[in-house]
Design a protein around this motif. Structure first.
Motif, short mmCIF file in Angstrom:
data_model
loop_
_atom_site.label_atom_id
_atom_site.label_comp_id
_atom_site.label_asym_id
_atom_site.label_seq_id
_atom_site.Cartn_x
_atom_site.Cartn_y
_atom_site.Cartn_z
N GLU A 91 17.36 9.86 -28.96
CA GLU A 91 18.12 10.85 -28.19
C GLU A 91 17.48 12.23 -28.28
N LYS A 92 16.55 12.41 -29.18
CA LYS A 92 15.89 13.70 -29.35
C LYS A 92 14.65 13.70 -28.46
N ILE A 93 14.81 14.24 -27.26
CA ILE A 93 13.74 14.18 -26.26
C ILE A 93 13.24 15.57 -25.85
N TYR A 94 13.78 16.62 -26.46
CA TYR A 94 13.39 17.98 -26.09
C TYR A 94 12.49 18.56 -27.18
N PHE A 95 11.25 18.85 -26.82
CA PHE A 95 10.29 19.40 -27.78
C PHE A 95 10.73 20.79 -28.21
N CYS A 96 10.69 21.03 -29.54
CA CYS A 96 11.08 22.37 -30.00
C CYS A 96 10.15 22.93 -31.07
N GLY A 97 8.97 22.35 -31.27
CA GLY A 97 8.02 22.99 -32.16
C GLY A 97 7.30 22.02 -33.09
N TRP A 98 6.68 22.62 -34.10
CA TRP A 98 5.87 21.89 -35.07
C TRP A 98 6.30 22.24 -36.48
N ASN A 99 6.14 21.29 -37.39
CA ASN A 99 6.42 21.54 -38.80
C ASN A 99 5.18 21.20 -39.60
N ASP A 100 4.55 22.22 -40.18
CA ASP A 100 3.36 22.05 -41.01
C ASP A 100 3.80 21.68 -42.42
N LEU B 94 8.64 18.48 -33.72
CA LEU B 94 10.09 18.66 -33.86
C LEU B 94 10.74 18.44 -32.49
N TRP B 95 11.85 17.68 -32.50
CA TRP B 95 12.54 17.32 -31.28
C TRP B 95 14.04 17.51 -31.46
N SER B 96 14.71 17.80 -30.37
CA SER B 96 16.15 18.01 -30.39
C SER B 96 16.81 17.17 -29.29
N SER B 97 18.09 16.91 -29.47
CA SER B 97 18.86 16.24 -28.42
C SER B 97 19.52 17.25 -27.48
N PHE B 98 19.31 18.54 -27.74
CA PHE B 98 19.93 19.59 -26.93
C PHE B 98 18.91 20.25 -26.00
N PRO B 99 19.16 20.26 -24.71
CA PRO B 99 18.24 20.92 -23.78
C PRO B 99 18.01 22.40 -24.12
N ARG B 100 19.02 23.06 -24.65
CA ARG B 100 18.89 24.50 -24.95
C ARG B 100 17.85 24.79 -26.03
N ASP B 101 17.49 23.78 -26.84
CA ASP B 101 16.51 23.96 -27.91
C ASP B 101 15.07 23.80 -27.44
N GLU B 102 14.88 23.33 -26.21
CA GLU B 102 13.54 23.01 -25.73
C GLU B 102 12.66 24.25 -25.65
N ARG B 103 11.43 24.09 -26.11
CA ARG B 103 10.42 25.15 -26.09
C ARG B 103 9.21 24.64 -25.29
N SER B 104 8.39 25.54 -24.83
CA SER B 104 7.16 25.13 -24.17
C SER B 104 6.27 24.42 -25.18
N VAL B 105 5.62 23.38 -24.74
CA VAL B 105 4.74 22.63 -25.63
C VAL B 105 3.52 23.47 -25.97
N THR B 106 3.24 23.55 -27.25
CA THR B 106 2.05 24.21 -27.75
C THR B 106 1.20 23.17 -28.46
N ASN B 107 0.01 23.54 -28.87
CA ASN B 107 -0.84 22.61 -29.62
C ASN B 107 -0.60 22.79 -31.10
N PRO B 108 -0.60 21.70 -31.86
CA PRO B 108 -0.35 21.83 -33.30
C PRO B 108 -1.47 22.59 -34.01
N TRP B 109 -2.65 22.64 -33.45
CA TRP B 109 -3.75 23.37 -34.09
C TRP B 109 -3.62 24.88 -33.88
N ASP B 110 -2.63 25.29 -33.10
CA ASP B 110 -2.40 26.73 -32.88
C ASP B 110 -1.32 27.31 -33.80
N ILE B 111 -0.73 26.46 -34.67
CA ILE B 111 0.34 27.00 -35.52
C ILE B 111 -0.23 27.68 -36.75
#
Length: 189
Positions: A129-138, A172-189
């Motif tokens: 159910e978590k289909i909205y991208f919201c970031g990366w966790n290093d 990181l993924w969320s089930s809430f559309p409001r949490d969605e962020r633009s997809v970034t690359n993990p090598w940019d964190i």
């Protein structure tokens, strides 16, 4: 853990046809808000800390058995700055506290549905159910093990997933559309 101190509250709620009860208490200089709820398969205990981004949903069966998962326990310890080794604080201590602080009788007021909104982000949902991208966790920073590489590969491709595998990074993924962020690359964190 068996939390029998909830029994009088449950009886009062059932007698008075109240599905949800709200109570608060202070512990270790933090104010906790709790919503105790009757559900079709037992009971739910929704817990949040004032002025902190922490909360959890605990399920209790009809025999008053409730458990707290490790993720919720460790994040609570971090906020409270407590541990088993230093303070003898464990999940049973916290569950006992929730039970002991519960009122013995229902307030007869119930809980307005709008009050439950602040707990929605802490409910446990299936990973699919978590289909909205919201970031990366290093995880090199928090010393945990990265996971969900298959999901990362499905949505973002093999190159991104392989990079995450090599560098211990979780998407990181969320089930809430409001949490969605633009997809970034993990090598940019």
């Amino acid at each position: 853990m068996k939390c029998v101190d909830f029994a009088p509250l449950i009886q009062s709620m059932k007698t008075n046809n109240v599905d949800k009860e709200h109570y608060s208490f202070n512990y270790n200089k933090f104010k906790f808000d709790v919503i105790f709820s009757l559900s079709h398969n037992g009971y739910q205990i929704l817990v949040a800390i004032h002025n902190q981004n922490w909360g959890c949903v605990l399920n209790m069966n009809k025999y008053f058995i409730v458990e707290m998962n490790n993720e919720d326990y460790y994040s609570l310890c971090k906020i409270l700055n407590l541990s088993w080794s230093k303070d003898h604080f464990n999940s049973s201590t916290f569950l006992r506290l929730l039970s002991e602080k519960a009122p013995r009788k229902s307030s007869l007021q119930g809980v307005d549905y709008r009050e439950l909104r602040k707990y929605s982000s802490f409910r446990h949902v299936d990973e699919n159910e978590k289909i909205y991208f919201c970031g990366w966790n290093d995880h090199l920073k928090d010393k945990r093990q990265a996971r969900n590489f298959d999901k990362t590969e499905f949505y973002l491709g093999k190159t991104v997933a392989d990079y995450c595998r090599r560098n211990n990074i979780s998407s990181l993924w969320s089930s809430f559309p409001r949490d969605e962020r633009s997809v970034t690359n993990p090598w940019d964190i």
